[in-house]
Design a protein around this motif. Structure first.
Motif, PDB file in Angstrom:
ATOM      1  N   GLU A  72      30.276  29.696 102.831  1.00 19.98           N
ATOM      2  CA  GLU A  72      30.702  28.291 102.481  1.00 19.98           C
ATOM      3  C   GLU A  72      30.357  28.160 101.500  1.00 19.98           C
ATOM      4  OE1 GLU A  72      29.099  23.711 103.825  1.00 19.98           O
ATOM      5  OE2 GLU A  72      28.586  25.285 104.553  1.00 19.98           O
ATOM      6  N   TYR A  73      29.497  28.216 100.494  1.00 14.25           N
ATOM      7  CA  TYR A  73      29.121  28.327  99.362  1.00 14.25           C
ATOM      8  C   TYR A  73      29.471  29.406  98.169  1.00 14.25           C
ATOM      9  CZ  TYR A  73      26.274  23.841 100.673  1.00 14.25           C
ATOM     10  OH  TYR A  73      25.716  22.938 101.173  1.00 14.25           O
ATOM     11  N   LYS A  97      32.693  27.317  98.313  1.00 12.90           N
ATOM     12  CA  LYS A  97      32.913  26.046  97.480  1.00 12.90           C
ATOM     13  C   LYS A  97      33.419  26.173  95.694  1.00 12.90           C
ATOM     14  CE  LYS A  97      31.285  23.223 101.221  1.00 12.90           C
ATOM     15  NZ  LYS A  97      30.043  22.209 101.234  1.00 12.90           N
ATOM     16  N   SER A 105      23.310  26.677  94.468  1.00 17.95           N
ATOM     17  CA  SER A 105      24.388  26.767  95.910  1.00 17.95           C
ATOM     18  C   SER A 105      22.754  26.323  96.599  1.00 17.95           C
ATOM     19  CB  SER A 105      24.545  28.166  95.911  1.00 17.95           C
ATOM     20  OG  SER A 105      26.018  27.985  95.439  1.00 17.95           O
TER      21      SER A 105
END
Length: 517
Positions: free
Chosen positions: A400-401, A404, A430
């Motif tokens: 996810e990070y 992102k 993160s």
């Protein structure tokens, strides 16, 4: 074509301001290409360094600067192109061949043996001996002569592990000079130096230039290029973009545009916003590194910059706020409530995180993966027991990070130590974004990070502030603190010297407040 020069010292050139050899091309790279599986690290790069000059080499991380230095040192072997020294073509089969040819690279990660003495490190590989036994008297005598030349008052019998970073760097330079290197490349040499050590380094480099040596100076710091370099070459994506033959009068915006393809205004990209209620406040805080009680407040949605010279007490103040040091007086209030932290763990659970100045030593576990570094704090939220890991959740969070924050890594299993400084900083951010953090203490957030990656870090800070978080940023970069912060607190000798609103901030005003009285 020769493997090494016959005599490194034979190429000595007179001083920059007089001799006939000064100004002639000494190092020439012509059409150099280096490829690794799936990557073209250098693409037909050509570059010339003259005797008696300092050539600045700039570019983002991944631009090809480090690959070029490894070509010079014999680590990387080009598939195309030629390398000439003093008109003679060379191909270095080994690093020893490059050393024997008179090339020395001063890397950020110094190649010294900590347990050996200063004298032994200075003459590593060429220790004087009699009948196979080290001649201690000659060793120490030669070392003392070299230390005197470097302007260092160090006992040659001192183990290198007992020296400061700046002193170790001087020893690394001394090693190059004792081999009579005619080409010396410096890779981000001031990244760990104090202001005094930097002044001494520049003195040495200017003396080397005056002796007619060809010097390559790799840096992200534009002020150093303008102060030290005669010319500057820019790499981008493994290609030679442009060489500026005149540094004086060269516009910074033009130099940055060459490196990253956008203007300096785009790099800082300041985004104004409304500040909310006070989020964190220090009241009469005292502790290590502070000379008098310190009080300040930072609001939600605000980026507060701390500027000052080395030793001003900025990093020490951040550690007091974070619970890494215990205050001897005063206290901290968080969201209007008095707090006291026995350790950084308490601070994190209360909503305060620190991104430390020394990323490699204090911010990451270099041999661990990106995923492990990212999850190291947040895993307590989703692990069912202290010693059981939720591998699926950790993998998802890392993915996810990575997406992102656009972290450039093959995947979450990659060792974080192999990432660039900018991407390591993104992993640290993160880690805290995965927590419930309200106050981000950022100590030199872009140190050692190229211009393009800096813009990405600044945008992350603006996003945090826009989301109502509080950012307290320590920076020694005048342009950065003026370009990013909403207001600037200047520290001097362990105390707050003044607070300057963004609209009134100028380099002259900040330096005037920062300089010792």
């Amino acid at each position: 074509m020769t493997e090494t020069m016959t005599q490194a010292g034979a190429a000595a050139a007179p001083a920059r301001d007089g001799g006939e050899a000064a100004g002639r091309a000494y190092l020439e790279l012509d059409g150099i290409s280096v490829s690794f599986p799936g990557v073209r690290a250098l693409d037909r790069v050509s570059l010339t360094v003259r005797a008696g000059e300092v050539l600045g080499l700039m570019g983002e991380n991944g631009a090809g600067k480090s690959t070029l230095l490894k070509v010079l040192s014999g680590v990387n072997h080009p598939q195309e192109g030629t390398l000439r020294l003093n008109g003679v073509e060379h191909r270095f089969a080994t690093t020893r061949a490059a050393l024997d040819a008179g090339i020395a690279i001063i890397y950020q990660e110094l190649h010294l043996v900590p347990e050996l003495t200063v004298a032994e490190n200075l003459m590593l590989g060429q220790l004087p001996n009699r009948l196979g036994v080290v001649d201690e008297r000659t060793l120490v005598s030669r070392a003392m002569d070299e230390l005197k030349r470097l302007g260092e008052r160090i006992d040659p019998n001192t183990p290198v592990k007992n020296l400061s970073i700046g002193q170790r760097q001087m020893i690394e330079i001394g090693k190059a000079l004792m081999r009579d290197a005619r080409v010396i490349a410096f890779d981000e040499p001031t990244s760990s130096l104090s202001a005094r050590e930097t002044v001494n380094l520049f003195r040495i480099i200017n003396a080397l230039r005056a002796e007619g040596r060809a010097i390559i100076y790799v840096t992200h710091r534009m002020d150093e290029v303008y102060e030290l370099c005669d010319r500057v070459t820019v790499f981008r994506d493994g290609r030679h973009i442009e060489t500026f033959d005149e540094v004086d009068g060269l516009e910074r915006d033009r130099l940055i545009a060459c490196m990253v393809g956008r203007s300096i205004a785009d790099v800082y990209g300041y985004r104004p916003r409304e500040a909310g209620d006070v989020m964190i406040e220090a009241k009469g805080l005292m502790g290590p590194g502070l000379a008098e009680p310190v009080s300040f407040a930072a609001r939600r949605g605000e980026i507060v910059g701390f500027f000052g010279l080395v030793g001003a007490g900025r990093s020490e103040l951040m550690k007091l706020l974070y619970g890494a040091e215990r205050p001897s007086a005063g206290h901290v209030e968080l969201n209007g409530r008095r707090v006291a932290f026995a350790s950084p763990r308490d601070a994190v659970r209360a909503g305060i995180a620190l991104c430390p100045e020394d990323r490699k030593q204090e911010g990451i576990v270099a041999i661990a993966s990106v995923a492990d570094n990212l999850n190291i704090s947040a895993r307590r939220h989703f692990s069912p027991a202290r010693f059981l890991l939720n591998a699926r959740r950790e993998r998802e969070l890392a993915q996810e990070y990575i997406a992102k924050l656009a972290i450039k890594t093959r995947n979450g299993d990659t060792a974080i130590g192999t990432l660039s400084g900018g991407n390591q900083q993104k992993v640290i951010l993160s880690r805290w974004l995965a927590e419930r953090i309200d106050v981000f203490l950022m100590d030199e957030p872009t140190r050692g990070i190229d211009v393009g990656a800096r813009a990405e870090i600044y945008n992350l800070l603006y996003d945090l502030a826009a989301a109502g978080r509080t950012v307290v940023m320590v920076s020694s970069d005048l342009a950065e603190v003026i370009g990013v912060a909403d207001r600037i607190i200047v520290m001097r000798e362990g105390r707050i010297a003044g607070t300057v609103p963004k609209a009134q901030a100028s380099p002259d005003e900040l330096i005037k407040l920062a300089l010792p009285r």
